[in-house]
Design a protein around this motif. Structure first.
Motif, short mmCIF file in Angstrom:
data_model
loop_
_atom_site.label_atom_id
_atom_site.label_comp_id
_atom_site.label_asym_id
_atom_site.label_seq_id
_atom_site.Cartn_x
_atom_site.Cartn_y
_atom_site.Cartn_z
N SER A 44 0.84 -1.19 0.00
CA SER A 44 0.00 0.00 0.00
C SER A 44 0.88 1.24 0.00
CB SER A 44 -0.88 0.01 1.25
OG SER A 44 -1.68 -1.13 1.29
N ARG B 51 -11.22 9.43 7.88
CA ARG B 51 -11.30 8.36 6.88
C ARG B 51 -11.80 8.98 5.58
NH1 ARG B 51 -11.96 2.50 7.05
NH2 ARG B 51 -11.69 1.94 4.86
N ASN C 248 1.42 3.74 2.13
CA ASN C 248 1.36 4.30 3.47
C ASN C 248 2.48 5.31 3.64
OD1 ASN C 248 -0.75 2.54 4.12
ND2 ASN C 248 0.67 0.97 4.80
N SER D 66 -4.48 -2.66 -1.10
CA SER D 66 -3.22 -3.40 -0.98
C SER D 66 -2.75 -3.94 -2.33
CB SER D 66 -3.38 -4.55 0.01
OG SER D 66 -4.37 -5.44 -0.46
N ASN E 244 -9.13 5.41 -0.70
CA ASN E 244 -9.61 4.77 0.52
C ASN E 244 -8.46 4.80 1.53
OD1 ASN E 244 -10.88 3.31 2.48
ND2 ASN E 244 -11.11 1.44 1.29
N SER E 245 -8.35 5.93 2.24
CA SER E 245 -7.22 6.16 3.15
C SER E 245 -7.71 6.71 4.46
CB SER E 245 -6.23 7.14 2.52
OG SER E 245 -5.72 6.65 1.31
N THR E 246 -6.87 6.58 5.48
CA THR E 246 -7.11 7.18 6.78
C THR E 246 -5.93 8.08 7.11
OG1 THR E 246 -8.34 5.24 7.52
CG2 THR E 246 -7.52 6.73 9.22
N ILE F 240 -2.68 5.96 6.19
CA ILE F 240 -2.84 4.53 5.98
C ILE F 240 -3.69 4.32 4.74
CG2 ILE F 240 -3.68 2.36 6.97
CD1 ILE F 240 -3.41 3.85 9.74
N ASP F 241 -3.16 3.59 3.78
CA ASP F 241 -3.88 3.27 2.56
C ASP F 241 -4.53 1.90 2.73
OD1 ASP F 241 -4.78 3.12 -0.05
OD2 ASP F 241 -2.87 2.40 -0.82
N HIS F 242 -5.83 1.83 2.47
CA HIS F 242 -6.55 0.58 2.67
C HIS F 242 -6.62 -0.30 1.42
CE1 HIS F 242 -7.67 1.72 6.71
NE2 HIS F 242 -7.96 2.91 6.24
#
Length: 117
Positions: free
Chosen positions: A20, A39, A22, A77, A109-111, A73-75
Motif C-alpha cells: 500500500s 477516513r 502508506n 493493498s 480509501n485512506s485514513t 494509511i492506505d486501505h
C-alpha cells in the motif's frame, strides 16, 4: 536448490505485488496522543484523477497542541491507492495539509491520523 529458487521468487513477487501507499511524517510512538482521525473514501471516476486535501484543524476548530507525527494509511493493498503528500505544516506546527492524489480511474480509501506528544 532449483525448488528453493522458484519458491523464493514466488514469495518475492507476492511481497512486492501487495503493498500500500502508506506514509509517516514525524514521530509516532506508543506515547503519542491522537488529535484527529479522518477516513477518506472517494469513488473512482472514469478517466480522471481525484485529489483531496485533508486539512487540520477543520474550519471552526482550534488546535493548541504541536503536531508530533502524521500517519497516512492506505486501505488498498494492490498498488492502486492514493499517493499522500505533506503540502503544509505537519510535525512541529499546529496545522497540516495532506494531499491525497488517486491514480487514473482509481478511487481513494485512506485514513489520515494526526498525533501530538
Amino acid at each position: 536448490m532449483k525448488t528453493f529458487c522458484v519458491a523464493f521468487v514466488l514469495v518475492a513477487l507476492f511481497a512486492v505485488g501487495t503493498y500500500s501507499y502508506n506514509a509517516t511524517y514525524g514521530n509516532v510512538n506508543n506515547y503519542s496522543a491522537i488529535l484527529s482521525r479522518e477516513r477518506v473514501v472517494l469513488y473512482p471516476r472514469n478517466g480522471q484523477m481525484i485529489s483531496y486535501d485533508s486539512v487540520f484543524p477543520k474550519n471552526g476548530q482550534i488546535n493548541n497542541k504541536i503536531i508530533s507525527g502524521i500517519r497516512v494509511i492506505d486501505h488498498f493493498s494492490n498498488k492502486t491507492g492514493a499517493n499522500p503528500a505533506l503540502w503544509s505544516g505537519g510535525p512541529g506546527f499546529k496545522f497540516s495539509t495532506i494531499n491525497l492524489k488517486s491514480q487514473l480511474s482509481r478511487g481513494i480509501n485512506s485514513t489520515v491520523e494526526i498525533y501530538a506528544k
